[in-house]
Design an enzyme around this catalytic site. Structure first.
Site, PDB file in Angstrom:
ATOM      1  CB  ALA A  10      -0.965  -0.038   1.176  1.00  0.00           C
ATOM      2  CB  SER A  11       0.625   4.576   1.532  1.00  0.00           C
ATOM      3  OG  SER A  11      -0.480   4.993   0.764  1.00  0.00           O
TER       4      SER A  11
END
Length: 462
Positions: free
Chosen positions: A65-66
């Site tokens: 993800a981030s």
């Protein structure tokens, strides 16, 4: 290993016994000092289906993800070191068609560009039966031209759009795909053999070995399910082709290899490393504790720390580096049930690293969901306005669909609300609760959103 180090390792193992008993954490945890793991444990399953249940291992590969963002930023810094760009160059030099002027590479890296949120734009304008790629984000911004959020450098606001643009820059400047450039410049250089850019739903090839499938916990489904079967999470499918703000996949040991390289000169020289971990300065002279792809904090006991977290349906990730202590904590989850428990767990690990007595994380009680009718929901329906921590107003629409209550945020993110009473509701994606006020003249006039560290009041908009 010194006596003090052995004691910390023993405390971490004891903490993990409680974590296993609670069954609230599903993933892999690594804690290291000076690059040597004090703890590396896998808890839970990598794959759950009718035919088999495959457990996680310490080599399981997770979608980051981030936590992909610091890696995207490193890709840009590699281009800078190759004299392909300067950080204060205007991105219009390579993206002349982007209808947002005066944005620099640095603005994108530091979330100060003011670019509008692509997720909101896609929720409003995209056809969900099609899977988008990065070029579609650029095309949608050109076609619809949503207003910028602010002038470049004026404010700080987290921007997934900015990191999509950085991935496009990497491709246009290098002449390689985003995936190939990162592989050549970072992953191969550091021996990160279990790290790759991978879009699971878009990629027609075989699923990587020991891949951790991402699951969400849903009470209405009786446990963990793939986010693909949850209607309000349909964006995990139609946004699966995007890269730059996410979609790097890796393991805890490969991320530890990256951690070690950031103390050395193999990727970036000392002066540039210093810039990576320096707060961004806004036009008004104020600073915000985000550097070139990293959040920055001063921990009261452990000193300067840089980190990034990530969250996407099915995955919750944390990569935290305590630079002054040369300690590292990496949490990769593929089945998070609650942000609060993970937050407590990280705090407990930090207490152990600081040599303090540590708290045992406490799992949240299972919410007792009741049944309500559409008539019960009627006084709650309508538009509300909530103000976030940065003083920005966010619109919220409360509505019903499929006999269930939902709220749609201003960025078009949809969250399902499960009733705990006629006025109090549980939201599963964030593991938070909302409480509406008693109806006046047939309408509830406000609700309070109880988050782990704050309470936000939303007022009805007539």
């Amino acid at each position: 290993m010194t006596g003090a180090t052995q004691e910390r390792a023993a405390q971490l193992r004891a903490l993990m016994e409680h974590v296993r008993e609670h069954a609230s954490f599903h993933g892999v945890i690594l804690v290291a000092e000076q690059g040597a793991p004090l703890l590396c444990e896998a808890i839970g399953n990598a794959e759950i289906n009718a035919d088999r249940v495959r457990p996680l291992t310490t080599e399981s590969m997770f979608e980051l993800a981030s936590v992909s963002k610091p890696i995207t930023a490193l890709g840009i810094l590699r281009l800078h070191l190759m004299a392909k760009l300067q950080l204060d160059d205007l991105i219009a030099d390579w993206l002349p068609e982007l209808p947002y002027p005066d944005i620099t590479v640095r603005h994108l890296l530091t979330h100060t560009s003011g670019l509008p949120d692509y997720m909101q734009l896609f929720a409003e304008q995209w056809h969900p039966e099609q899977r988008a790629v990065n070029a579609d984000v650029l095309d949608m911004l050109i076609a619809h031209r949503p207003d910028p959020l602010f002038a470049p450098g004026e404010r700080w606001m987290y921007s997934n759009t900015g990191y999509i643009m950085l991935a496009i820059l990497i491709e246009r400047i290098s002449g390689q795909s985003y995936a190939d450039f990162l592989s050549e410049q970072i992953f191969q250089t550091l021996g990160m053999t279990r790290t790759r850019v991978y879009n699971r739903r878009m990629d027609p090839g075989a699923v990587p070995e020991d891949f951790a499938w991402g699951y969400v916990y849903r009470l209405e489904h009786g446990g963990y399910v793939l986010p693909d079967v949850v209607p309000e999470l349909n964006y995990v499918d139609y946004l699966d082709g995007l890269q730059g703000d996410g979609m790097v996949n890796s393991t805890v040991m490969d991320l530890l290899r990256l951690d070690r390289a950031l103390y050395e000169d193999r990727l970036v020289p000392p002066q540039l490393r210093e810039a990576m971990f320096a707060p961004v300065t806004l036009h008004n002279g104020e600073t915000f504790d985000y550097g070139l792809g990293w959040l920055i904090e001063q921990h009261p006991q452990l000193g300067q720390a840089v980190s990034h977290s990530g969250g996407w349906p099915g995955y919750a990730t944390q990569f935290k580096r305590y630079i002054e202590q040369d300690a590292t904590v990496i949490l990769l989850q593929n089945g998070e049930r609650g942000y609060a428990y993970t937050h407590q767990l990280l705090h407990s690990i930090e207490q152990i690293l600081a040599g303090e007595p540590y708290d045992i994380p406490q799992p949240a009680a299972q919410p007792a969901i009741i049944s309500l009718t559409l008539a019960d929901y009627e006084p709650l329906l309508g538009d509300y306005q909530i103000t976030d921590e940065q003083g920005q107003s966010i619109g919220v629409t409360v509505y019903t669909a499929h006999d269930q209550l939902y709220m749609r945020l201003g960025n078009n993110m949809t969250l399902g609300l499960l009733p705990l009473s006629n006025l109090r509701f549980y939201e599963q994606q964030t593991s938070t609760e909302l409480e509406f006020s008693t109806a006046e003249a047939g309408k509830s006039m406000q609700f309070v959103w109880y988050e782990p560290d704050s309470e936000n009041v939303a007022h009805r908009v007539e």
